[in-house]
Design a protein around this motif. Structure first.
Motif, PDB file in Angstrom:
ATOM      1  N   PRO A  72       0.816  -1.215   0.000  1.00 28.83           N
ATOM      2  CA  PRO A  72       0.000   0.000   0.000  1.00 28.83           C
ATOM      3  C   PRO A  72       0.849   1.263   0.000  1.00 28.83           C
ATOM      4  O   PRO A  72       1.921   1.315   0.616  1.00 28.83           O
ATOM      5  CB  PRO A  72      -0.804  -0.118   1.301  1.00 28.83           C
ATOM      6  CG  PRO A  72      -0.865  -1.581   1.579  1.00 28.83           C
ATOM      7  CD  PRO A  72       0.455  -2.129   1.103  1.00 28.83           C
ATOM      8  N   ALA A  73       0.354   2.287  -0.698  1.00 30.34           N
ATOM      9  CA  ALA A  73       1.110   3.528  -0.847  1.00 30.34           C
ATOM     10  C   ALA A  73       1.485   4.124   0.503  1.00 30.34           C
ATOM     11  O   ALA A  73       2.607   4.628   0.688  1.00 30.34           O
ATOM     12  CB  ALA A  73       0.307   4.530  -1.674  1.00 30.34           C
ATOM     13  N   ALA A  74       0.575   4.093   1.457  1.00 32.71           N
ATOM     14  CA  ALA A  74       0.865   4.676   2.772  1.00 32.71           C
ATOM     15  C   ALA A  74       2.036   3.967   3.443  1.00 32.71           C
ATOM     16  O   ALA A  74       2.866   4.608   4.106  1.00 32.71           O
ATOM     17  CB  ALA A  74      -0.379   4.621   3.657  1.00 32.71           C
ATOM     18  N   ASP A  75       2.121   2.653   3.280  1.00 31.27           N
ATOM     19  CA  ASP A  75       3.251   1.920   3.848  1.00 31.27           C
ATOM     20  C   ASP A  75       4.542   2.256   3.111  1.00 31.27           C
ATOM     21  O   ASP A  75       5.606   2.377   3.732  1.00 31.27           O
ATOM     22  CB  ASP A  75       2.990   0.419   3.795  1.00 31.27           C
ATOM     23  CG  ASP A  75       2.075  -0.063   4.900  1.00 31.27           C
ATOM     24  OD1 ASP A  75       2.004   0.604   5.944  1.00 31.27           O
ATOM     25  OD2 ASP A  75       1.424  -1.103   4.716  1.00 31.27           O
ATOM     26  N   VAL A  76       4.471   2.378   1.801  1.00 31.00           N
ATOM     27  CA  VAL A  76       5.665   2.731   1.035  1.00 31.00           C
ATOM     28  C   VAL A  76       6.218   4.067   1.518  1.00 31.00           C
ATOM     29  O   VAL A  76       7.427   4.224   1.728  1.00 31.00           O
ATOM     30  CB  VAL A  76       5.357   2.789  -0.476  1.00 31.00           C
ATOM     31  CG1 VAL A  76       6.573   3.302  -1.251  1.00 31.00           C
ATOM     32  CG2 VAL A  76       4.946   1.416  -0.994  1.00 31.00           C
ATOM     33  N   VAL A  77       5.337   5.043   1.729  1.00 31.06           N
ATOM     34  CA  VAL A  77       5.763   6.356   2.211  1.00 31.06           C
ATOM     35  C   VAL A  77       6.424   6.224   3.577  1.00 31.06           C
ATOM     36  O   VAL A  77       7.492   6.801   3.828  1.00 31.06           O
ATOM     37  CB  VAL A  77       4.566   7.318   2.264  1.00 31.06           C
ATOM     38  CG1 VAL A  77       4.945   8.619   2.984  1.00 31.06           C
ATOM     39  CG2 VAL A  77       4.073   7.637   0.853  1.00 31.06           C
ATOM     40  N   GLY A  78       5.817   5.467   4.469  1.00 34.01           N
ATOM     41  CA  GLY A  78       6.408   5.286   5.790  1.00 34.01           C
ATOM     42  C   GLY A  78       7.756   4.593   5.741  1.00 34.01           C
ATOM     43  O   GLY A  78       8.714   5.016   6.399  1.00 34.01           O
ATOM     44  N   PHE A  79       7.858   3.529   4.937  1.00 35.13           N
ATOM     45  CA  PHE A  79       9.126   2.809   4.805  1.00 35.13           C
ATOM     46  C   PHE A  79      10.229   3.725   4.278  1.00 35.13           C
ATOM     47  O   PHE A  79      11.390   3.569   4.641  1.00 35.13           O
ATOM     48  CB  PHE A  79       8.973   1.619   3.860  1.00 35.13           C
ATOM     49  CG  PHE A  79       8.143   0.491   4.394  1.00 35.13           C
ATOM     50  CD1 PHE A  79       8.256   0.079   5.714  1.00 35.13           C
ATOM     51  CD2 PHE A  79       7.249  -0.175   3.565  1.00 35.13           C
ATOM     52  CE1 PHE A  79       7.490  -0.977   6.200  1.00 35.13           C
ATOM     53  CE2 PHE A  79       6.480  -1.229   4.042  1.00 35.13           C
ATOM     54  CZ  PHE A  79       6.590  -1.628   5.361  1.00 35.13           C
ATOM     55  N   ALA A  80       9.867   4.654   3.407  1.00 38.34           N
ATOM     56  CA  ALA A  80      10.853   5.506   2.750  1.00 38.34           C
ATOM     57  C   ALA A  80      11.195   6.749   3.557  1.00 38.34           C
ATOM     58  O   ALA A  80      12.068   7.518   3.141  1.00 38.34           O
ATOM     59  CB  ALA A  80      10.351   5.933   1.368  1.00 38.34           C
ATOM     60  N   SER A  81      10.527   6.951   4.692  1.00 36.23           N
ATOM     61  CA  SER A  81      10.779   8.186   5.433  1.00 36.23           C
ATOM     62  C   SER A  81      10.917   7.914   6.919  1.00 36.23           C
ATOM     63  O   SER A  81      11.985   7.533   7.387  1.00 36.23           O
ATOM     64  CB  SER A  81       9.685   9.218   5.132  1.00 36.23           C
ATOM     65  OG  SER A  81       8.390   8.670   5.352  1.00 36.23           O
ATOM     66  N   TRP A  82       9.832   8.083   7.698  1.00 33.16           N
ATOM     67  CA  TRP A  82       9.984   8.025   9.151  1.00 33.16           C
ATOM     68  C   TRP A  82      10.337   6.642   9.667  1.00 33.16           C
ATOM     69  O   TRP A  82      11.079   6.523  10.644  1.00 33.16           O
ATOM     70  CB  TRP A  82       8.731   8.555   9.841  1.00 33.16           C
ATOM     71  CG  TRP A  82       7.437   7.957   9.389  1.00 33.16           C
ATOM     72  CD1 TRP A  82       6.893   6.774   9.761  1.00 33.16           C
ATOM     73  CD2 TRP A  82       6.526   8.549   8.459  1.00 33.16           C
ATOM     74  NE1 TRP A  82       5.695   6.575   9.129  1.00 33.16           N
ATOM     75  CE2 TRP A  82       5.438   7.653   8.322  1.00 33.16           C
ATOM     76  CE3 TRP A  82       6.503   9.746   7.732  1.00 33.16           C
ATOM     77  CZ2 TRP A  82       4.346   7.911   7.490  1.00 33.16           C
ATOM     78  CZ3 TRP A  82       5.424  10.002   6.903  1.00 33.16           C
ATOM     79  CH2 TRP A  82       4.361   9.094   6.785  1.00 33.16           C
ATOM     80  N   ARG A  83       9.855   5.570   9.026  1.00 31.97           N
ATOM     81  CA  ARG A  83      10.201   4.235   9.535  1.00 31.97           C
ATOM     82  C   ARG A  83      11.684   3.945   9.312  1.00 31.97           C
ATOM     83  O   ARG A  83      12.355   3.365  10.180  1.00 31.97           O
ATOM     84  CB  ARG A  83       9.339   3.175   8.860  1.00 31.97           C
ATOM     85  CG  ARG A  83       7.856   3.318   9.149  1.00 31.97           C
ATOM     86  CD  ARG A  83       7.063   2.159   8.559  1.00 31.97           C
ATOM     87  NE  ARG A  83       5.637   2.449   8.468  1.00 31.97           N
ATOM     88  CZ  ARG A  83       4.740   1.653   7.908  1.00 31.97           C
ATOM     89  NH1 ARG A  83       5.129   0.499   7.374  1.00 31.97           N
ATOM     90  NH2 ARG A  83       3.463   2.000   7.864  1.00 31.97           N
ATOM     91  N   ALA A  84      12.207   4.319   8.151  1.00 34.30           N
ATOM     92  CA  ALA A  84      13.636   4.124   7.894  1.00 34.30           C
ATOM     93  C   ALA A  84      14.483   4.958   8.849  1.00 34.30           C
ATOM     94  O   ALA A  84      15.508   4.486   9.363  1.00 34.30           O
ATOM     95  CB  ALA A  84      13.959   4.495   6.446  1.00 34.30           C
TER      96      ALA A  84
END
Length: 364
Positions: free
Chosen positions: A308-320
């Motif tokens: 999901p797009a929301a997860d991709v955004v998180g993986f690429a920013s605050w989660r990383a």
């Protein structure tokens, strides 16, 4: 005093937190209106912590090390694409100087790739003549880098002739001692691996991260999820596997067939990682054969795989950033943010079109 910026719209702090506004003062983020900062320039849209490319090679080109001038161009291409934090997953260049450049992404270095002669791309890494040298070499790179070491865990063994295939580079006991040496020196180890055969020894040795991971089976995936071991899928690179297989041709048919199989199941594989709860990190594998500034294209591929797009955004920013230990949007943090005209959680293609990039408080 540098330019004061007023960030408005939707400020995405993490999966659960949004703000209406924030300010940039003297290169730092403030979540409260400054008392006397003077006039502010307004930037409006969806604001994210700067994107994170965890598999990127600043200083590496197709034939090995590049000039410093070319490395600057690589870093600027990443910056302009919204990548403001890079974990350099191995480089033949001593690129510590990048960290002194205010106009280049923040850099977490993993030192030099560790490989063996004829068992990796020429001129890319340090080649150890004796496998027993690995623990000492890992300890050296742990002290040289910024808390990460990159090991090449498998590669084609051309000495097998027509039966040549991906095989592990290191005996299991040596690998275990090497990863222990990294931990003793305060570093984590991430490993390049395409094959199935290399995964068990890596997991048994206590590896901290897996790059590519195309050979992981369901049990490996479950174990990575249980231990919160992050995997970086590098779909742009895996997308090249058919080209690599074609180059291997009739000379190495076993290897070529394996590469085609892994290419065919690449999206299914990423779906399985995500469904199992494996922490995913986003990496373009820029440097060598992939252009810098390609992280948004990598993110689009991960979304195409079904994440999901929301997860991709998180993986690429605050989660990383959380995994790497680098602040995102918080009081007093460095002002490293990217602004978009639309919500990338609805459409990751938005990430390819930043309306503003702010690094260390300066807009680019």
């Amino acid at each position: 005093m540098s330019e004061v910026l007023h960030l408005t719209g939707t400020i995405l702090v993490d999966d659960d937190t949004e703000l209406d506004e924030a300010w940039v003062v003297d290169g730092r983020l403030s979540l409260r209106r400054p008392d006397s900062a003077g006039p502010a320039r307004e930037l409006t849209g969806w604001v994210l912590p700067g994107l994170v490319d965890v598999h990127c090679h600043i200083g590496l080109g197709a034939d090995g090390v590049v000039t410093e001038e070319d490395a600057v161009l690589q870093g600027k291409a990443d910056r302009d694409a919204g990548t403001l934090l890079v974990r350099d997953a191995g480089s033949p260049m001593d690129n510590r100087w990048v960290q002194e450049r205010a106009d280049l992404p923040r850099l977490i270095r993993a030192g030099h790739h560790l490989a063996r002669p004829s068992r990796y791309l020429r001129h890319y890494g340090l080649e150890l003549d004796d496998v027993a040298q690995l623990p000492e070499a890992v300890a050296d790179q742990a002290r040289f880098g910024d808390g990460w070491v990159k090991i090449v865990a498998d590669w084609i063994d051309r000495s097998l002739g027509a039966d040549a295939d991906l095989t592990p580079l290191w005996p299991a006991d040596v690998l275990r001692d090497a990863i222990a040496a990294a931990h003793e020196n305060g570093a984590r180890v991430t490993a390049h691996t395409f094959s199935h055969e290399a995964i068990d020894p890596l997991l048994d040795a206590g590896v901290d991260g897996i790059e590519h991971g195309t050979g992981m089976d369901a049990d490996h995936i479950a174990e990575a999820a249980r231990r919160d071991i992050p995997v970086t899928p590098t779909l742009l690179q895996v997308g090249r596997f058919t080209d690599i297989a074609d180059q291997a041709g009739a000379k190495y048919p076993v290897y070529a067939e394996r590469m085609r199989r892994m290419h065919a199941r690449r999206y299914e594989h990423v779906q399985a990682l995500h469904a199992a709860g494996v922490p995913l990190l986003m990496g373009s594998d820029a440097g060598g054969t992939i252009a810098h500034g390609s992280l948004p294209a990598e993110l689009a591929e991960v979304a195409r795989a079904g994440v999901p797009a929301a997860d991709v955004v998180g993986f690429a920013s605050w989660r990383a950033r959380r995994i790497l230990g680098v602040p995102g949007i918080e009081e007093g943090a460095s002002a490293d943010v990217v602004v978009y005209d639309a919500d990338p959680r609805e459409d990751v293609d938005v990430l390819a079109r930043p309306s503003a990039v702010v690094l260390r408080g300066r807009r680019y």
